[in-house]
Every structure is written in structure tokens, then in C-alpha cells.
Design an enzyme around this catalytic site. Structure first.
Site, mmCIF file in Angstrom:
data_model
loop_
_atom_site.group_PDB
_atom_site.id
_atom_site.type_symbol
_atom_site.label_atom_id
_atom_site.label_comp_id
_atom_site.label_asym_id
_atom_site.label_seq_id
_atom_site.Cartn_x
_atom_site.Cartn_y
_atom_site.Cartn_z
ATOM 1 N N ASP A 121 13.011 25.365 -6.959
ATOM 2 C CA ASP A 121 12.828 24.721 -5.653
ATOM 3 C C ASP A 121 11.619 25.286 -4.922
ATOM 4 O O ASP A 121 11.737 26.204 -4.104
ATOM 5 C CB ASP A 121 14.073 24.830 -4.787
ATOM 6 C CG ASP A 121 14.059 23.806 -3.632
ATOM 7 O OD1 ASP A 121 12.969 23.282 -3.334
ATOM 8 O OD2 ASP A 121 15.127 23.541 -3.059
ATOM 9 N N ASN A 162 18.623 29.376 -4.932
ATOM 10 C CA ASN A 162 17.339 28.990 -5.533
ATOM 11 C C ASN A 162 16.907 29.931 -6.644
ATOM 12 O O ASN A 162 15.749 29.904 -7.059
ATOM 13 C CB ASN A 162 16.248 28.938 -4.454
ATOM 14 C CG ASN A 162 16.399 27.724 -3.551
ATOM 15 O OD1 ASN A 162 17.118 26.779 -3.888
ATOM 16 N ND2 ASN A 162 15.731 27.731 -2.419
ATOM 17 N N LYS A 169 15.039 16.219 -11.115
ATOM 18 C CA LYS A 169 15.257 16.224 -9.661
ATOM 19 C C LYS A 169 14.712 14.920 -9.099
ATOM 20 O O LYS A 169 13.544 14.573 -9.321
ATOM 21 C CB LYS A 169 14.567 17.422 -8.996
ATOM 22 C CG LYS A 169 14.847 17.473 -7.498
ATOM 23 C CD LYS A 169 14.525 18.822 -6.882
ATOM 24 C CE LYS A 169 13.065 19.008 -6.623
ATOM 25 N NZ LYS A 169 12.808 20.167 -5.739
ATOM 26 N N ASP A 179 11.447 30.332 0.500
ATOM 27 C CA ASP A 179 12.810 29.794 0.392
ATOM 28 C C ASP A 179 13.681 30.657 -0.508
ATOM 29 O O ASP A 179 14.412 30.154 -1.356
ATOM 30 C CB ASP A 179 12.789 28.354 -0.103
ATOM 31 C CG ASP A 179 14.034 27.585 0.346
ATOM 32 O OD1 ASP A 179 14.774 28.106 1.207
ATOM 33 O OD2 ASP A 179 14.270 26.478 -0.157
ATOM 34 N N GLY A 239 23.409 19.111 -9.254
ATOM 35 C CA GLY A 239 23.057 19.614 -7.935
ATOM 36 C C GLY A 239 22.781 18.463 -6.982
ATOM 37 O O GLY A 239 22.345 17.388 -7.398
ATOM 38 N N THR A 240 23.044 18.681 -5.703
ATOM 39 C CA THR A 240 22.735 17.689 -4.682
ATOM 40 C C THR A 240 22.070 18.377 -3.509
ATOM 41 O O THR A 240 22.197 19.596 -3.331
ATOM 42 C CB THR A 240 24.003 16.964 -4.187
ATOM 43 O OG1 THR A 240 24.891 17.928 -3.604
ATOM 44 C CG2 THR A 240 24.702 16.238 -5.317
ATOM 45 N N GLY A 241 21.354 17.597 -2.718
ATOM 46 C CA GLY A 241 20.668 18.151 -1.559
ATOM 47 C C GLY A 241 20.398 17.096 -0.523
ATOM 48 O O GLY A 241 20.937 15.985 -0.570
ATOM 49 N N SER A 242 19.525 17.416 0.413
ATOM 50 C CA SER A 242 19.274 16.550 1.558
ATOM 51 C C SER A 242 18.635 15.227 1.146
ATOM 52 O O SER A 242 18.892 14.193 1.764
ATOM 53 C CB SER A 242 18.362 17.265 2.560
ATOM 54 O OG SER A 242 18.932 18.481 2.976
ATOM 55 N N PHE A 243 17.785 15.248 0.105
ATOM 56 C CA PHE A 243 17.006 14.056 -0.217
ATOM 57 C C PHE A 243 17.455 13.379 -1.509
ATOM 58 O O PHE A 243 16.879 12.384 -1.914
ATOM 59 C CB PHE A 243 15.518 14.414 -0.343
ATOM 60 C CG PHE A 243 14.987 15.204 0.812
ATOM 61 C CD1 PHE A 243 15.326 14.862 2.107
ATOM 62 C CD2 PHE A 243 14.163 16.288 0.609
ATOM 63 C CE1 PHE A 243 14.845 15.588 3.184
ATOM 64 C CE2 PHE A 243 13.675 17.021 1.677
ATOM 65 C CZ PHE A 243 14.022 16.678 2.971
ATOM 66 N N GLY A 244 18.440 13.905 -2.186
ATOM 67 C CA GLY A 244 18.865 13.283 -3.422
ATOM 68 C C GLY A 244 19.683 14.220 -4.272
ATOM 69 O O GLY A 244 20.514 14.971 -3.761
ATOM 70 N N ARG A 245 19.439 14.218 -5.601
ATOM 71 C CA ARG A 245 20.253 15.023 -6.497
ATOM 72 C C ARG A 245 19.468 15.442 -7.730
ATOM 73 O O ARG A 245 18.363 14.972 -7.975
ATOM 74 C CB ARG A 245 21.512 14.258 -6.901
ATOM 75 C CG ARG A 245 21.276 12.973 -7.651
ATOM 76 C CD ARG A 245 22.611 12.278 -7.936
ATOM 77 N NE ARG A 245 23.363 12.061 -6.709
ATOM 78 C CZ ARG A 245 24.675 12.257 -6.613
ATOM 79 N NH1 ARG A 245 25.374 12.651 -7.665
ATOM 80 N NH2 ARG A 245 25.298 12.036 -5.470
ATOM 81 N N LYS A 292 16.795 32.616 -1.595
ATOM 82 C CA LYS A 292 18.250 32.637 -1.409
ATOM 83 C C LYS A 292 18.873 32.542 -2.801
ATOM 84 O O LYS A 292 18.251 32.029 -3.738
ATOM 85 C CB LYS A 292 18.740 31.495 -0.514
ATOM 86 C CG LYS A 292 18.359 30.082 -0.965
ATOM 87 C CD LYS A 292 18.862 29.068 0.056
ATOM 88 C CE LYS A 292 18.391 27.655 -0.272
ATOM 89 N NZ LYS A 292 18.870 26.658 0.719
ATOM 90 N N THR A 296 15.376 29.087 5.045
ATOM 91 C CA THR A 296 16.829 29.119 5.254
ATOM 92 C C THR A 296 17.121 30.080 6.398
ATOM 93 O O THR A 296 16.619 31.205 6.396
ATOM 94 C CB THR A 296 17.534 29.587 3.959
ATOM 95 O OG1 THR A 296 17.262 28.635 2.928
ATOM 96 C CG2 THR A 296 19.030 29.703 4.165
#
Length: 463
Positions: free
Chosen positions: A294, A281, A182, A276, A160-166, A278, A311
Site C-alpha cells: 500500500d 500494511n 487491487k 502509512d 482485502g477491502t478498503g475505502s475505494f474497493g477491494r 501500520k 493513520t
């Protein structure tokens, strides 16, 4: 509307896009060889007897983020085998699953004695659930209980990846057990003004011990990154299955919604709001049961909070209008989730966030013609802007939702004990199988930097 423009200006970092859970862009001594067959393709779980549906239409201007968009394909039939399994919540249906049906006849009993037996069974089940909950919450973990060392783990591929890392798959060198690591880049967290959210996430995960919430083994840090070590949930995101099947039959959606509801109950009992919701998550474990992940936006709220986060598709009107809010936003989001699972797209979907917020505030929903009418009634009661009428926010709390007729056949005790068979069992070839996750580009950076300067050391002392 002026306040919508103000919201749009604030949402650059506060509101998360619909992509995978965040991690970091560093790697610790990145392994060049992945575990044998770990990410080899496997056959996806099938929805038996469900007619084929066409690929959903994707708008040409769709941004590069995960999202389910409307489809003109017919709704899958709701009488499939998997739908029957997902609908089998009642004590009688559970007994049928164990072999009491299928052509066998049960000895008849007087109605009164049957009712007495059912009441006795329910009391016993309730007692067992209470004992389980007490056992889960009996031990409060200290900092020492939730602190691990980076060199205890081997690092494998990105899941997984996201805004601040993976997020990376890792294996404990001593036990051989797999976890999800994470990784958050400190500089990115500080730049996005998410320090409070990250520290709150750690505290909340350390407190939670619920079968429907991802368990945190521990955390640590180096000079560059923060590390969360979580249980590895092999089934991947609920979003993956929703994208594969385009929409779920109502009984399948009901199963997942009911387990999410129990997780929200657990959080709300501890004055925690998730904020959050969705499908990205919500993970599925090896048996197909729900695991919320998350907790970056989760927060302890005794009365109200005014923080703008979440979201966009799932934001409640009170969040957009900056009125201050509490756990009511999670029940609104549950309504959005149920709609999206059944319809295949969120009820207020719009690529333009301004128009999206206008639709949310207007509250006008375009219902698909074949939308389950009972589910529609529940969703309508959850997606009401009037907090004095929204289900879950009344004096009886979540009991009003659980007693809605859409959940009429749910045996909540058996559901809480995870005794109800899940409608989808994720494929798994080997321990640490990653085939249920998307593939992501890997990096060649290393983890474990204890030499570089760390200007943020005082911001994350709990790690």
C-alpha cells in the site's frame, strides 16, 4: 486547540482508518468455485513455549475497524525458542543455526585471527549485498513493462477491502502464477480527492524493486476501475499475527522492525517517504519475511511536504501541526510500530481522535511495566517531537537507529539478504492459499467494462 479542530475537519478522506488495504467493489466474471482447499483453515504458526495470554479487552464503543487495544494479560516470556530464533542475528548465532552449536565444539582460534576472518567475511557479504542491490536497480521499467491486460487473469476470492474497493486473488492464465489484484473505483478515488495519490502509487511501485517491498507486475484500467497487479504475499498481514498473539516478545518485534527499517532505507534513498506505517500494511511472505504494501500515501519528497495523510495513531507531531515534514515521519512511525508490537497497542491510543492528537502532541507515554527497557530507550528516541534529536533524522540518518543497542546483535548484511530465519512461518497448504487472510463478503459485479462512459479517462493516463 484550534488547529486540531481544523485537522479533524480535513481528515475525513485524507487519513486512512486502520482496515485492510484498499481494493474495489467490482468483479470480473466472478468465479463461483474457489480453488480446492485454497481458503481452508490451517493451524496457525505457534510461538513455542510461550504461555497462554488472555483475550485483549475490546471497548464496547470500538468502531468497526482493525485495531489492537490494551490488554492486562502478562507479557509473553522472551526466552522462547521463536524468540531465540528471531534474536539470532549475529554471524555466530547464524552459524549456530546451521549446526555449529547444539553441543558441538568449534576449534579455537587466536582472537586476532578470528577478528580478521570476521572482517573478511563482512567485506565479502557487503560486496554480495552491493551486487544484489545493483542487480535489482539495474533495469528501469518502462510503461510497456508495467502494463498488463485484464483478460490475462482468472479472478478468485477477496483477500482485502478498503475505502475505494477491494483486493482479489487472481491467477495468470498462461503461467498459472498467483497475484493480488487491487481494484480501485475511479469515481470513489476522484470523490475522495485521491487522484494524485493513486498516480503517485503507480509510479513509486514501478520504480521499487526491493525484497522487502511488494513487487508490482503491472496495471491497467477499464471505464470504471483501476487495476494494480501485485505479487501475492501468502502470509497475510502482520496485524493478523499481532491480533492472534496479542503482543510479540521483544526479539520477534526486533526482527520485523529491522526488516521494516531496511525497506524504509530503500525508499528514503530514492527520496520517497512511506507515510502509512501500520501492521495492516506489512505483509509476511511464505518464508515469514516482511513486505511493505500500500504505497497510496507514499510520495517523492526532496525537501518538505505539507500533505495531511496517514493513520491517526501513527501521525507525527509535525504532521498534525502542519509544519511541513520529510522522512522524519517514517522514523516516528517506526517507533510507534515497535511499541505496538511489544505492548499490543499504540502508545497514544484513544478512540476519540481529538484526544489522540492531544496525546501525540503532549508526548506522554504510559509504558507497560514489563516493557523491554532497551526497546523503551529506542522508542523514546524515535518518538521525540524535537526533530534535532529524533533518531533517523540526524546527520547520520538511519545508521543511528541501526547502531542503537537494541539492534546490537543484528547482522544487517545477512538480514538484507534474508538469510536470517523468520520467527513465524505462515501456513500454506497449496499455491494461492488464502487461509491467512480474513473472509470478506463477495460481490456479483463484473470487471472489464469497456463500453460505459468514462468521464475520468484523462486523470489516469499512466494506467
Amino acid at each position: 486547540m484550534a488547529f486540531i479542530n481544523k485537522i479533524l475537519q480535513k481528515t475525513k478522506h485524507k487519513i486512512g482508518d486502520r482496515d485492510s488495504s484498499g481494493g474495489s467493489s467490482n468483479t470480473m466474471m466472478l468465479e463461483k468455485t474457489i480453488l480446492p482447499d485454497m481458503d481452508s483453515p490451517t493451524n496457525p504458526p505457534m510461538l513455542p513455549n510461550t504461555p497462554a495470554v488472555s483475550q485483549p479487552h475490546t471497548y464496547s464503543t470500538m468502531p468497526p475497524q482493525k485495531h489492537v487495544v490494551p490488554s492486562n494479560a502478562p507479557m509473553p516470556a522472551t526466552h522462547t525458542n521463536v524468540a531465540v530464533r528471531a534474536a539470532s542475528f549475529s554471524v555466530g548465532a547464524y552459524g549456530a543455526h546451521q549446526g555449529l552449536c547444539a553441543g558441538q565444539t568449534q576449534p579455537t582460534q587466536p582472537i586476532q585471527s578470528q577478528q580478521q576472518a570476521q572482517q573478511q567475511t563482512q567485506h565479502q557479504q557487503q560486496h554480495q549485498i552491493q551486487q544484489l542491490q545493483q542487480a535489482l536497480t539495474a533495469h528501469e521499467r518502462s510503461y510497456e513493462d508495467t502494463h498488463v491486460r485484464l483478460d490475462e487473469f482468472e479472478v478468485f476470492r477477496t483477500v482485502g477491502t478498503g475505502s475505494f474497493g477491494r483486493v482479489r486473488l487472481v491467477r495468470h492464465r498462461t503461467t498459472g502464477k498467483y497475484y493480488a489484484m487491487k481494484v480501485l473505483r475511479k469515481s470513489h478515488v476522484v470523490r475522495a480527492k485521491q487522484v494524485e495519490h493513486v498516480n503517485s502509487e503507480r509510479r513509486i511501485l514501478a520504480e521499487c524493486s526491493c525484497p522487502f517491498i511488494v513487487y508490482m507486475l503491472g496495471t491497467c484500467q477499464d471505464r470504471q476501475n483501476l487495476y494494480f497487479f501485485m505479487e501475492y504475499v501468502v502470509g497475510g498481514e502482520l496485524f493478523t499475527y499481532l491480533r492472534r498473539y496479542h503482543r510479540f516478545p521483544p526479539p520477534v518485534a526486533k526482527f520485523y522492525a529491522a526488516e521494516v527499517l531496511l525497506a524504509l532505507e530503500y525508499l528514503h534513498e530514492r527520496s520517497i517517504i512511506w507515510r502509512d506505517t501500520k501492521p495492516e500494511n506489512i505483509l509476511l511472505d511464505e518464508r515469514g519475511h516482511v513486505k511493505l504494501t500500500d504505497m497510496g500515501f507514499a510520495k517523492k519528497v526532496v525537501d518538505r511536504t505539507w500533505t495531511l495523510c496517514g493513520t491517526p495513531d501513527y501521525l507525527a507531531p509535525e504532521v498534525i501541526q502542519a509544519k511541513g515534514y520529510g522522512r522524519s515521519v517514517d522514523w516516528w512511525a517506526l517507533g510507534i510500530l515497535i511499541f505496538e508490537m511489544i505492548a499490543g497497542y499504540p502508545p497514544f491510543y484513544d478512540e476519540d481522535h481529538y484526544r489522540l492528537y492531544e496525546k501525540i502532541l503532549a508526548g506522554r507515554i504510559q509504558w507497560p511495566p514489563q516493557f523491554d527497557p532497551v526497546a523503551r530507550d529506542l522508542v523514546s528516541r524515535l518518538l521525540t517531537a524535537d526533530l534535532s534529536r529524533r533518531l533517523g533524522n540526524l546527520h547520520r540518518g538511519s545508521a543511528d537507529i541501526k547502531e542503537h543497542r537494541w539492534f546490537a546483535e543484528v547482522d544487517w548484511n545477512r538480514l538484507a539478504a534474508r538469510e536470517i530465519p523468520a520467527p513465524l512461518i505462515p501456513p500454506q497448504k497449496v499455491a494461492g492459499d488464502t487461509s491467512n487472510f480474513d473472509k470478506y463478503p463477495e460481490t456479483t459485479e463484473t470487471y472489464g467494462d469497456m463500453i460505459s462512459e468514462d468521464p475520468y479517462s484523462n486523470l489516469f493516463v499512466e494506467f
